[in-house]
Design a protein around this motif. Structure first.
Motif, PDB file in Angstrom:
ATOM      1  N   VAL A   1      38.697  18.334   4.374  1.00 13.75           N
ATOM      2  CA  VAL A   1      38.055  18.886   5.570  1.00 13.75           C
ATOM      3  C   VAL A   1      36.750  18.147   5.814  1.00 13.75           C
ATOM      4  N   PRO A   2      36.590  17.550   7.004  1.00 13.82           N
ATOM      5  CA  PRO A   2      35.299  16.910   7.302  1.00 13.82           C
ATOM      6  C   PRO A   2      34.203  17.964   7.377  1.00 13.82           C
ATOM      7  N   LYS A   3      33.136  17.770   6.581  1.00 14.16           N
ATOM      8  CA  LYS A   3      32.106  18.801   6.437  1.00 14.16           C
ATOM      9  C   LYS A   3      30.780  18.344   7.045  1.00 14.16           C
ATOM     10  N   SER A   4      30.015  19.358   7.493  1.00 13.54           N
ATOM     11  CA  SER A   4      28.662  19.101   7.978  1.00 13.54           C
ATOM     12  C   SER A   4      27.668  19.522   6.895  1.00 13.54           C
ATOM     13  N   ASP A   5      26.378  19.342   7.169  1.00 16.09           N
ATOM     14  CA  ASP A   5      25.340  19.777   6.230  1.00 16.09           C
ATOM     15  C   ASP A   5      25.001  21.252   6.413  1.00 16.09           C
ATOM     16  N   GLN A   6      25.559  21.873   7.442  1.00 23.35           N
ATOM     17  CA  GLN A   6      25.277  23.279   7.741  1.00 23.35           C
ATOM     18  C   GLN A   6      26.132  24.183   6.858  1.00 23.35           C
ATOM     19  N   GLU A   7      25.550  25.297   6.415  1.00 24.96           N
ATOM     20  CA  GLU A   7      26.303  26.287   5.647  1.00 24.96           C
ATOM     21  C   GLU A   7      26.650  27.474   6.538  1.00 24.96           C
TER      22      GLU A   7
END
Length: 458
Positions: free
Chosen positions: A234-240
């Motif tokens: 899954v391509p992930k961002s830095d946001q939680e």
């Protein structure tokens, strides 16, 4: 001749005094706001009947048709969330940012009539929740509530030591002596409610601390882990996901707070050569498509859909269910409609499951009205114990002074007390730091008073 065993009663009383003076106002506020939020399911339909309740029709509008009606009413507003009707008798809801305010806008899903608005941060339940979590002053308030909860543990432990029977009769220990009056009766009420409510108060304190910004986050990072394979492709961002929750609104379950937010468009053909999108959101799927996804995936009614705000953002379907076994958090690519993540109860670890269950018990949601009544009783016990403690202090305090319990300066080290403080310092670092600071201040005050007495004698 052997030395008599030293009495640490006044030392425990001294710590109980400090803890109570700091904690009692917080406990009163938390109990009162907790009672308000506890009865949200009953209060909301009564207070906002004109916004929440509708007459069922034969045909309901699609989510996109409802969205168009709301956008026409608030042309300058930015819609951040959609909450589909939870039943045929309920309205739909949109969360809108307009004119510097966050609004809950309600719509009749059958006629398309916009029923009205509600300030999302200043309605009764939002205020109660924000006061309960962070005193409505942000991070500072969150840290103060966390400190109060930690000192509440000190209060319970020291209170049980003070309560422990030392040859007294059961009256005043297991039940109050209602034939007595004045400070004795208040003392009985304080001691007896404190004893019977000790375990319940500890449960409320510890389950509530899992939501705090400092200790709660460390606890989540330590215990709330998902298999890496769930996020590898899954391509992930830095946001939680925790960023979707606010003081006034709960969107994703606790178990999901420290998980990464996926990104949209990484595999979309229209992006070309793997280029990542930039700029504002421009969904290629409709809001109704997302609703259909939730229906197809059997997400329990009561879920919300958080809309993407950037070109990389995702639609997030989330339900923070009364029964955590029905929790669901889905992230959906805004261009393709692909479900990038679908996390349910079965994916939670054992600690996450236990935490979610305890939080629902804390909020009085797990077993319906029975759970509500039980938590109401706990809140009333907390109120009675806190108020009676303050009354006792007020009645016995010397004029113009705090009335800190006296203490001999030549007491040996209380090894059990030191172990308890060290344990608290390790488990709750912020509380440990404040305990050490108060201990140093207390020792300095004792030394200063001792010098003053010595000077007066000489």
């Amino acid at each position: 001749m052997s030395q008599p065993t030293p009495s640490f009663y006044n030392l425990a009383w001294r710590w109980h005094f400090y803890a109570g003076l700091f904690v009692a106002p917080f406990m009163i506020l938390l109990a009162l706001t907790g009672i308000i939020y506890l009865f949200k399911p009953q209060l909301d339909p009564l207070m906002y009947d004109h916004l929440l309740n509708v007459s069922p029709g034969h045909h309901s509008l699609t989510a996109d048709e409802q969205l168009t009606r709301v956008q026409a009413t608030y042309p300058q507003g930015q819609i951040s969330q959609y909450l589909p009707p939870v039943s045929p008798e309920r309205s739909g809801q949109f969360v809108i940012h307009s004119g510097g305010r966050e609004l809950n806008v309600f719509i009749n899903p059958y006629s398309g009539e916009v029923l009205g608005e509600q300030d999302a941060k200043l309605n009764l339940q939002a205020v109660a929740r924000a006061l309960h979590g962070e005193l409505m002053i942000g991070t500072l308030g969150d840290r103060l509530v966390e400190l109060a909860a930690g000192w509440g543990v000190v209060l319970v432990v020291s209170g049980l030591y003070l309560w422990w029977p030392r040859g007294q009769s059961a009256a005043g220990i297991l039940w109050p002596r209602f034939t007595r009056r004045g400070r004795v009766l208040w003392r009985d009420l304080h001691a007896v409610t404190g004893f019977w409510g000790a375990a319940l108060l500890l449960f409320m304190l510890l389950s509530g601390m899992t939501w705090t910004g400092f200790w709660g986050k460390q606890y989540a990072d330590l215990w709330n882990q998902f298999p890496a394979a769930m996020w590898n492709n899954v391509p992930k961002s830095d946001q939680e996901a925790r960023d979707l929750n606010t003081a006034a609104r709960q969107t994703v379950p606790w178990a999901m707070e420290n998980t990464p937010m996926p990104v949209s468009g990484a595999h979309a053909e229209h992006m070309g050569h793997g280029a990542m999108p930039s700029g504002p959101a421009a969904p290629g799927i409709t809001l109704q498509d997302v609703v259909d996804t939730a229906t197809a995936r059997k997400v329990e009614p009561g879920y919300s859909i958080t809309l993407p705000t950037t070109a990389e953002g995702v639609f997030t379907i989330a339900v923070f269910a009364d029964d955590p076994r029905n929790d669901a958090t889905l992230h959906v690519d805004q261009y393709t409609g692909q479900v990038l993540a679908d996390v349910r109860w079965q994916h939670y670890g054992n600690v996450a499951r236990a935490t979610e269950m305890s939080v629902m018990l804390h909020e009085g949601k797990l077993f319906g009205s029975l759970n509500q009544i039980a938590i109401l009783v706990v809140c009333l016990i907390i109120l009675l114990s806190s108020v009676s403690g303050l009354v006792i202090w007020w009645k016995r305090r010397p004029q113009g002074r705090l009335g800190v319990p006296p203490l001999r300066h030549d007491l040996p080290t209380w090894k059990t007390g030191v172990v308890i403080i060290l344990a608290l310092a390790i488990v709750f670092p912020m509380v440990g730091a404040s305990l050490i600071a108060v201990w140093i201040l207390d020792r300095m005050l004792m030394i200063l008073r001792s010098k003053q007495r010595h000077e007066l004698r000489s």
